[in-house]
Design an enzyme around this catalytic site. Structure first.
Site, PDB file in Angstrom:
ATOM      1  N   TYR A 137      12.126  -6.007  33.039  1.00  0.00           N
ATOM      2  CA  TYR A 137      13.173  -5.728  34.012  1.00  0.00           C
ATOM      3  C   TYR A 137      12.602  -5.727  35.429  1.00  0.00           C
ATOM      4  O   TYR A 137      13.166  -6.349  36.338  1.00  0.00           O
ATOM      5  CB  TYR A 137      13.837  -4.387  33.701  1.00  0.00           C
ATOM      6  CG  TYR A 137      15.006  -4.076  34.603  1.00  0.00           C
ATOM      7  CD1 TYR A 137      16.263  -4.618  34.351  1.00  0.00           C
ATOM      8  CD2 TYR A 137      14.859  -3.246  35.709  1.00  0.00           C
ATOM      9  CE1 TYR A 137      17.343  -4.348  35.183  1.00  0.00           C
ATOM     10  CE2 TYR A 137      15.931  -2.970  36.548  1.00  0.00           C
ATOM     11  CZ  TYR A 137      17.166  -3.522  36.276  1.00  0.00           C
ATOM     12  OH  TYR A 137      18.233  -3.255  37.105  1.00  0.00           O
ATOM     13  N   ASP A 193      28.927 -17.113  32.113  1.00  0.00           N
ATOM     14  CA  ASP A 193      27.636 -16.621  31.650  1.00  0.00           C
ATOM     15  C   ASP A 193      26.639 -17.142  32.673  1.00  0.00           C
ATOM     16  O   ASP A 193      26.356 -18.340  32.718  1.00  0.00           O
ATOM     17  CB  ASP A 193      27.320 -17.167  30.256  1.00  0.00           C
ATOM     18  CG  ASP A 193      25.925 -16.800  29.781  1.00  0.00           C
ATOM     19  OD1 ASP A 193      25.188 -16.118  30.525  1.00  0.00           O
ATOM     20  OD2 ASP A 193      25.556 -17.215  28.654  1.00  0.00           O
ATOM     21  N   VAL A 194      26.109 -16.258  33.525  1.00  0.00           N
ATOM     22  CA  VAL A 194      25.281 -16.731  34.636  1.00  0.00           C
ATOM     23  C   VAL A 194      23.979 -17.367  34.174  1.00  0.00           C
ATOM     24  O   VAL A 194      23.338 -18.096  34.944  1.00  0.00           O
ATOM     25  CB  VAL A 194      24.989 -15.595  35.644  1.00  0.00           C
ATOM     26  CG1 VAL A 194      26.280 -15.088  36.268  1.00  0.00           C
ATOM     27  CG2 VAL A 194      24.195 -14.464  35.007  1.00  0.00           C
TER      28      VAL A 194
END
Length: 274
Positions: free
Chosen positions: A182, A74-75
């Protein structure tokens, strides 16, 4: 045409031996752009391709098909990224190439864009954008990039060489109405990667970024059809394939880009230039 690797198939643009004997790590390698990159690295001679993803089923499916190694990460978790990179260097003895393709979008914002389009009303995402959704996008896209860059440079510095490619987005320049979180996360990826590139090159580590436009992946499949059509119409070519992006990424990671440092390569089908 390059040599075929089991589970990879032929690709007219593969360059045989370009990554011969190298060890690579691809985050987000279980699907989409990351999976296409992993397949291409294997086909171009990588000695070991480590396919890292939060979805281990996907990672294993890609890794098994092309003789790589599946790993979980999980970065957004700094400790998990450090453990991942340490594990690769321990098992493989070194780390030559890192491609950081892991990232997320916001399906809820896409649904709100569709709703506004169908109702003929102005887009109203910001007022309904809660902290949790903001933090999820930023923690994976921006924090995750920081975690991966830091761990990769730490691992590559002792050998005095290495190549890292991060995945940003053309949305950082041509911002989409209703997608502020985003766009901000990917603009951060670009700036972070360029700042790190100027520092890391002193230690022989090259860092570059590719900035895709719309790409035909599972993430894009969640985009409502009307929104997707509008995005596709904005470019001369339309949606790219994951393999198109893999070509751009593998170029940046290859010896052929030895003089390319801190670049943000637009790979967006002619949507715009900067």
């Amino acid at each position: 045409m390059g040599d075929e690797v089991p589970g990879v198939g032929a690709h007219a643009r593969y360059v045989p031996g370009r990554f011969a004997d190298q060890v690579a790590l691809v985050t987000g390698g279980g699907s989409g752009i990351g999976a296409a990159v992993a397949r291409q690295l294997a086909a171009e001679g990588c000695a070991r391709v480590n396919v890292a993803d939060q979805d281990m089923d996907n990672a294993e499916s890609v890794a098994v098909a092309m003789g790589g190694t599946a790993r979980h990460v999980d970065v957004a978790d700094a400790d998990a990224v450090d453990a991942l990179v340490s594990g690769v260097t321990r098992d493989c003895g070194r780390l030559d190439v890192v491609v950081h393709a892991a990232g997320v979008d916001d399906p809820e914002a896409k649904a709100q864009l569709l709703s506004a389009r169908e109702a003929g009303e102005p887009v109203d995402v910001l007022a309904r954008l809660g902290d949790e959704r903001w933090r999820r996008v930023m923690s994976v896209n921006l924090d995750g990039t920081f975690h991966v860059l830091r761990a990769a440079v730490r691992a590559m510095r002792p050998r005095g060489r290495g190549a890292v490619v991060t995945v940003g987005s053309s949305a950082a320049f041509d911002t989409l109405v209703g997608y502020p979180h985003y766009a901000a996360s990917k603009a951060g990826v670009h700036a972070l990667s360029q700042a790190v590139a100027k520092e890391a090159i002193a230690f022989g580590v090259r860092v570059n970024t590719v900035a895709p436009g719309p790409v035909d992946t599972a993430m894009a499949a969640r985009t409502p059809a009307a929104v997707r059509a509008a995005m596709e119409a904005a470019g001369a070519i339309g949606y790219a394939s994951a393999e198109d992006l893999a070509d751009s990424i593998c170029y940046l990671a290859s010896p052929g880009a030895a003089n390319v440092v801190g670049a943000v390569l637009l790979s967006n089908g002619g949507r715009f230039t900067v």
